[in-house]
Design a protein around this motif. Structure first.
Motif, mmCIF file in Angstrom:
data_model
loop_
_atom_site.group_PDB
_atom_site.id
_atom_site.type_symbol
_atom_site.label_atom_id
_atom_site.label_comp_id
_atom_site.label_asym_id
_atom_site.label_seq_id
_atom_site.Cartn_x
_atom_site.Cartn_y
_atom_site.Cartn_z
ATOM 1 N N VAL A 172 11.380 12.975 5.113
ATOM 2 C CA VAL A 172 11.933 12.149 4.046
ATOM 3 C C VAL A 172 11.085 10.897 3.838
ATOM 4 C CG1 VAL A 172 13.483 10.870 5.616
ATOM 5 C CG2 VAL A 172 14.052 11.069 3.186
ATOM 6 N N PHE A 173 10.414 10.441 4.880
ATOM 7 C CA PHE A 173 9.573 9.254 4.756
ATOM 8 C C PHE A 173 8.473 9.466 3.716
ATOM 9 C CE2 PHE A 173 6.232 6.263 5.962
ATOM 10 C CZ PHE A 173 6.963 5.098 6.122
ATOM 11 N N ASP A 174 7.984 10.689 3.587
ATOM 12 C CA ASP A 174 6.951 10.987 2.592
ATOM 13 C C ASP A 174 7.387 10.561 1.193
ATOM 14 O OD1 ASP A 174 5.613 12.153 4.693
ATOM 15 O OD2 ASP A 174 5.953 14.214 4.037
ATOM 16 N N LEU A 175 8.645 10.826 0.864
ATOM 17 C CA LEU A 175 9.141 10.548 -0.487
ATOM 18 C C LEU A 175 9.289 9.056 -0.729
ATOM 19 C CD1 LEU A 175 11.828 13.370 -0.731
ATOM 20 C CD2 LEU A 175 9.456 13.420 -1.522
ATOM 21 N N PHE A 176 9.884 8.348 0.226
ATOM 22 C CA PHE A 176 10.031 6.906 0.057
ATOM 23 C C PHE A 176 8.671 6.211 0.044
ATOM 24 C CE2 PHE A 176 14.395 7.722 1.718
ATOM 25 C CZ PHE A 176 15.086 7.196 0.635
ATOM 26 N N GLU A 177 7.738 6.713 0.822
ATOM 27 C CA GLU A 177 6.404 6.128 0.833
ATOM 28 C C GLU A 177 5.700 6.364 -0.505
ATOM 29 O OE1 GLU A 177 2.790 5.854 4.031
ATOM 30 O OE2 GLU A 177 3.459 7.875 3.494
ATOM 31 N N GLU A 178 5.839 7.564 -1.075
ATOM 32 C CA GLU A 178 5.273 7.829 -2.399
ATOM 33 C C GLU A 178 5.863 6.887 -3.438
ATOM 34 O OE1 GLU A 178 4.191 12.612 -2.233
ATOM 35 O OE2 GLU A 178 6.004 11.925 -3.253
ATOM 36 N N ASN A 179 7.178 6.675 -3.376
ATOM 37 C CA ASN A 179 7.818 5.769 -4.333
ATOM 38 C C ASN A 179 7.194 4.380 -4.274
ATOM 39 O OD1 ASN A 179 9.517 7.847 -4.971
ATOM 40 N ND2 ASN A 179 11.346 6.967 -4.028
ATOM 41 N N SER A 180 6.928 3.913 -3.056
ATOM 42 C CA SER A 180 6.344 2.586 -2.865
ATOM 43 C C SER A 180 4.901 2.530 -3.343
ATOM 44 C CB SER A 180 6.421 2.202 -1.385
ATOM 45 O OG SER A 180 5.722 1.006 -1.126
ATOM 46 N N LYS A 181 4.139 3.580 -3.093
ATOM 47 C CA LYS A 181 2.710 3.589 -3.418
ATOM 48 C C LYS A 181 2.429 3.773 -4.898
ATOM 49 C CE LYS A 181 0.160 6.314 -0.969
ATOM 50 N NZ LYS A 181 -0.255 7.511 -0.188
ATOM 51 N N TYR A 182 3.216 4.620 -5.567
ATOM 52 C CA TYR A 182 2.853 5.066 -6.903
ATOM 53 C C TYR A 182 3.557 4.337 -8.040
ATOM 54 C CZ TYR A 182 0.958 9.123 -4.381
ATOM 55 O OH TYR A 182 0.270 9.946 -3.535
ATOM 56 N N PHE A 183 4.697 3.670 -7.770
ATOM 57 C CA PHE A 183 5.518 3.171 -8.869
ATOM 58 C C PHE A 183 5.765 1.668 -8.746
ATOM 59 C CE2 PHE A 183 6.673 7.616 -8.165
ATOM 60 C CZ PHE A 183 6.406 8.136 -9.423
ATOM 61 N N PRO A 184 5.381 0.897 -9.759
ATOM 62 C CA PRO A 184 5.702 -0.540 -9.748
ATOM 63 C C PRO A 184 7.196 -0.758 -9.947
ATOM 64 C CG PRO A 184 4.702 0.081 -11.841
ATOM 65 C CD PRO A 184 4.619 1.291 -10.957
ATOM 66 N N ALA A 185 7.656 -1.928 -9.534
ATOM 67 C CA ALA A 185 9.077 -2.242 -9.623
ATOM 68 C C ALA A 185 9.516 -2.419 -11.068
ATOM 69 C CB ALA A 185 9.380 -3.505 -8.830
ATOM 70 N N LEU A 186 10.702 -1.926 -11.384
ATOM 71 C CA LEU A 186 11.325 -2.210 -12.669
ATOM 72 C C LEU A 186 12.363 -3.316 -12.543
ATOM 73 C CD1 LEU A 186 11.890 1.311 -14.298
ATOM 74 C CD2 LEU A 186 10.179 -0.413 -14.904
ATOM 75 N N LEU A 187 13.089 -3.330 -11.418
ATOM 76 C CA LEU A 187 14.146 -4.316 -11.190
ATOM 77 C C LEU A 187 13.891 -5.013 -9.855
ATOM 78 C CD1 LEU A 187 17.203 -2.093 -12.225
ATOM 79 C CD2 LEU A 187 16.011 -3.763 -13.650
ATOM 80 N N PRO A 188 12.942 -5.954 -9.796
ATOM 81 C CA PRO A 188 12.536 -6.546 -8.520
ATOM 82 C C PRO A 188 13.503 -7.615 -7.997
ATOM 83 C CG PRO A 188 11.220 -7.470 -10.280
ATOM 84 C CD PRO A 188 12.075 -6.401 -10.905
#
Length: 492
Positions: free
Chosen positions: A269-285
């Protein structure tokens, strides 16, 4: 509905702090996955269903706040559009009669809410896309009052830098533009939750991805949008485009879309959360005070608020979920690709098929994802969205085969075995999977029923909106009977 966020403006500093905080959450999650107890003695399942609201004529009823006041049930919440509601059915154990309990609760909730909402000329409809939506409903005025929705719309449009274009080629062709994300509200779904232990998460997510095309083929229920007949499950194309933050130039550069099937099989599951962090800028920071690493050091379970909020703005069709309940962390898969409806029992049949298949594939001696290119799973997914139950799908050791044949000969026995290994009562499994079997034998699901009902309508060629209104009213009448869609007759 997602996490509430107050109306506000974000600064460059907010985004920098938020990125650092998401990474700190990732550090905490990595430690937790190796040290904390995520064990699940009795895995739980849950379901969320999004509804459309219609008036007596079958047109959209933009009255969700008034309807909620009448319904007066905390299980019901607003959704993006004023013509939407959502119900969240409390989770249960999958074993025994769990699926039947969810069906009973969902049916009771639907009938109660429908009776109460009628007082404000609003009626609930379980359907993937409301056929009577018109261009006039795709404006900012149709967004619900919750500040989160307006803020999210503003952030997506700001990230994109231009209006959103919707282009879908099906039987007809749709090309339109919008300056809000309100077309997303047209996509009403059934979301299935499956609690999973960390050691099994990678396998369960891979299995969910592998069967996504099959789910869409048998469960398609969204053939009409803005008066056009498009895909059997038009929601997929519409949702992918309605929340796309990329300009055409970024698409050409290969920037990943926020509505994302993914691009590889995973091991954790860490793979998915890590991809989210690496590939997508924040929309609601939005940054919270809690420090997740310090919480862990103090022996407490962190909420990982920033990680969760960021995850909620990346729309994977199978989304990983981290949450804390009764002081214990848990993980689940949120299967988000199915449309709502056509009936409660149809929705639970789709659920039984998904839960049974995933369980069987996780237990298989040779994983299906070790025999199937990831790209083939994605191709199955989009092909099934286009052509539904008649789609030809690719499956290991079977080759290219019509979806109905694949399900009847190969996948239904697996789903039965998976439910049996989850200790689901046999009569419950037989009843629900029997509905999937009958859909495949008859070739009828929600999409094919609607297409045929429209084709038979005497005004289909001369007054499409009138025909679609009649179709919607007839659909609702059948929905209220609770009988599965493969048994529905047609008028005329």
């Amino acid at each position: 509905m997602g996490q509430d966020v107050d109306a506000r403006e974000f600064t460059r500093e907010d985004r920098t702090r938020y990125r650092a905080k998401v990474r700190r959450c990732l550090d905490a999650l990595a430690s937790m996955l190796s040290e904390e107890d995520f064990s699940v003695d009795h895995p739980q399942i849950g379901i969320e269903v999004e509804f459309n609201l219609v008036d007596a004529a079958g047109d959209p009823a933009l009255r969700n706040a008034e309807a909620l006041d009448r319904i007066a049930d905390e299980d019901f919440q607003t959704e993006l559009g004023l013509f939407n509601l959502e119900v969240n059915v409390p989770p249960v154990e999958i074993g025994g009669r769990g699926l039947a309990k969810i069906a009973d609760k969902l049916r009771d909730d639907l009938m109660h809410a429908d009776r109460r909402a009628t007082a404000v000329d609003a009626r609930l409809l379980m359907i993937g896309i409301l056929p009577t939506l018109q261009e006039s409903h795709f404006t900012g005025d149709a967004i619900s009052a919750n500040p989160r929705y307006h803020l999210l719309s503003d952030q997506i449009l700001a990230a994109r830098g231009e209006d959103i274009e919707i282009e879908i080629d099906g039987v007809d062709r749709l090309a339109t533009t919008t300056d809000t994300i309100i077309p997303e509200a047209a996509c009403t779904s059934t979301q299935l939750h499956l609690q999973v232990e960390p050691d099994e998460f990678g396998a369960a997510w891979n299995a969910s991805q592998a069967v996504a095309g099959v789910q869409l083929a048998v469960g398609a229920n969204s053939p009409f949008l803005l008066g056009r007949q498009l895909w059997h499950e038009t929601r997929i194309a519409l949702f992918e485009q309605a929340t796309d933050t990329r300009s055409e130039e970024l698409k050409v550069q290969g920037v990943r879309p926020r509505v994302w099937f993914g691009e590889r099989w995973i091991t954790s599951v860490f793979d998915l959360f890590e991809e989210n962090s690496k590939y997508f800028p924040a929309l609601l920071p939005v940054v919270e005070e809690e420090d997740p690493v310090e919480e862990l050091a103090a022996g407490r379970i962190p909420s990982l608020a920033e990680l969760k909020l960021h995850n909620g703005t990346i729309y994977r069709w199978n989304r990983p979920i981290y949450d804390v309940a009764d002081g214990r962390p848990h993980l689940r898969i949120e299967n988000r690709l199915l449309p709502a409806g056509p009936t409660v029992v149809d929705a639970l049949a789709n659920a039984a098929f998904f839960y049974g298949l995933v369980k069987a594939l996780v237990l298989a001696e040779r994983p299906v994802w070790s025999q199937m290119p990831f790209a083939a799973a994605e191709e199955n997914f989009h092909a099934a969205a286009r052509t539904g139950i008649e789609t030809e799908l690719v499956w290991p050791n079977v080759g290219a085969v019509p979806a109905r044949e694949l399900v009847l000969r190969h996948l239904l026995p697996l789903a039965h075995a998976g439910l049996e290994s989850s200790a689901v009562d046999q009569d419950v499994a037989d009843r629900l999977l029997g509905i999937i079997e009958q859909r495949c034998l008859t070739g009828r699901n929600g999409a094919t029923w609607m297409i045929e009902a429209f084709r038979r309508h005497p005004m289909a060629a001369t007054d499409r909106l009138a025909a679609l209104r009649d179709l919607t009213v007839e659909y609702r009448e059948h929905m209220l009977t609770g009988e599965p869609v493969h048994t529905w007759p047609h008028r005329g």
